[in-house]
Design an enzyme around this catalytic site. Structure first.
Site, mmCIF file in Angstrom:
data_model
loop_
_atom_site.group_PDB
_atom_site.id
_atom_site.type_symbol
_atom_site.label_atom_id
_atom_site.label_comp_id
_atom_site.label_asym_id
_atom_site.label_seq_id
_atom_site.Cartn_x
_atom_site.Cartn_y
_atom_site.Cartn_z
ATOM 1 C CB ALA A 1 -0.921 -0.004 1.222
ATOM 2 C CE LYS B 1 0.636 -11.814 0.311
ATOM 3 N NZ LYS B 1 0.871 -10.452 0.832
ATOM 4 N NE ARG C 1 0.325 -5.023 7.062
ATOM 5 C CZ ARG C 1 -0.813 -4.384 6.790
ATOM 6 N NH1 ARG C 1 -1.924 -4.729 7.395
ATOM 7 N NH2 ARG C 1 -0.849 -3.421 5.902
ATOM 8 C CG ASN C 2 2.350 -11.105 7.101
ATOM 9 O OD1 ASN C 2 1.695 -11.690 7.954
ATOM 10 N ND2 ASN C 2 1.761 -10.348 6.172
#
Length: 331
Positions: A143, A194, A258-259
């Site tokens: 994003a 993913k 973020r992962n």
């Protein structure tokens, strides 16, 4: 040619804001669902999402903000769902307006917990939305980079090619390139996995494994993903397409992920709870790991990376021990 009509964005996070930016540039009008009225008031005052991608400003004449999900479902033809997957079930329980006649696009990269269904499966089985009215947006797409108008490639998956093509036209711009695919379920499961593999990459980074190993991890992840997709939806697909490999690489390597960030914290010794508290946004892969583990209990696909991440996050196995066992299984 199919017309997507007027479009509403359901969700108010960073990816929802990025999609709102993309769509409103074409349509010059969107509906936009926020859960909390105080956030809507802040948006109207600031002319941007008060919590996410605050550099992206909107013309308030082009945006109808509402906390009434039923009003938006009733008033808009196409609904793009961009809520975190753990919240989708509770949100849809509030709906009284019928969904089955709407064109529903999910940009949610997660699984509905407890149901263990990707979002289009959930919408079809629980809310009766037919396959031809369901689509998914996938591809490597942080994003933050969309906000900066950096070149992005998106894939719209739908069994109805005409509807998929119409949706791509609502998304395409000088910085967004689009294409269509019939592999709705495959794209959704790939987008879940993913995130799991990005957590694995982050854990390995936190444990100071280098780039050489990260490349081996990613290549093994793609083989694992292909085995799972072939078990769930055995159609002809190229795993090197951007919607599969591209999304995996950007999520596994990027500092915007973020992962990966969540996994890095776990690798450095954070507990799951403390890592979640420190992060401002949900790491979908945490929930996706548990759901995929439960799904695979019925499929029996060989998925050592998924198993390793599950053992670290949910069985509290030491990351050092679990990743060492994983490395011994790679060639």
């Amino acid at each position: 040619m199919y017309d997507v009509g007027n479009i509403a964005i359901i969700g108010s996070g960073s990816w929802a804001t990025a999609i709102a930016k993309i769509v409103v540039e074409h349509t010059h009008h969107i509906g936009w669902f926020f859960r909390h009225d105080d956030k809507i008031e802040d948006f109207r005052r600031l002319e941007h999402n008060p919590a996410y991608l605050t550099s992206v400003h909107f013309d308030l004449n082009e945006v109808t903000l509402s906390s009434d999900i039923n009003r938006l479902i009733q008033d808009y033809d196409t609904l793009i769902f961009v809520t975190p997957s753990p919240y989708l079930k509770s949100l849809l329980k509030k709906t009284k307006a019928k969904l089955r006649d709407k064109f529903i696009v999910t940009a949610i990269k997660g699984i509905v917990p407890e149901e263990n269904l990707v979002c289009t499966e959930y919408l079809r089985k629980i809310h009766g939305v037919p396959d031809e009215n369901l689509a998914v947006i996938g591809g490597p797409s942080h994003a933050e980079e969309v906000a900066m108008e950096r070149l992005t490639y998106l894939t719209v998956g739908c069994t109805d090619t005409e509807k998929a093509q119409a949706m791509t036209q609502a998304l395409a711009s000088h910085y967004v390139k689009t294409k269509v695919s019939p592999d709705v379920i495959g794209i959704e499961y790939a987008s879940v996995l993913k995130n799991v593999y990005a957590i694995a990459a982050g854990i390995c980074s936190g444990l100071n494994y280098g780039d050489n190993f990260q490349a081996v991890l990613m290549s093994n992840a793609m083989q694992e993903m292909e085995r799972l997709l072939n078990a769930i939806n055995p159609i002809q697909r190229s795993m090197t397409d951007s919607v599969y490999l591209g999304d995996q690489l950007v999520t596994g390597y990027s500092n915007f992920s973020r992962n990966r960030t969540f996994g890095t914290m776990i690798g450095k010794g954070y507990s799951v709870k403390s890592a979640q508290m420190e992060m401002e946004m949900i790491a979908e892969g945490y929930y996706g790991t548990k759901c995929m583990k439960e799904i695979n209990r019925h499929l029996h696909v060989d998925m050592p990376i998924l198993d390793a991440v599950y053992n670290i996050l949910y069985e509290r196995i030491s990351p050092q021990i679990e990743i060492k066992l994983l490395t011994d299984s790679f060639r």
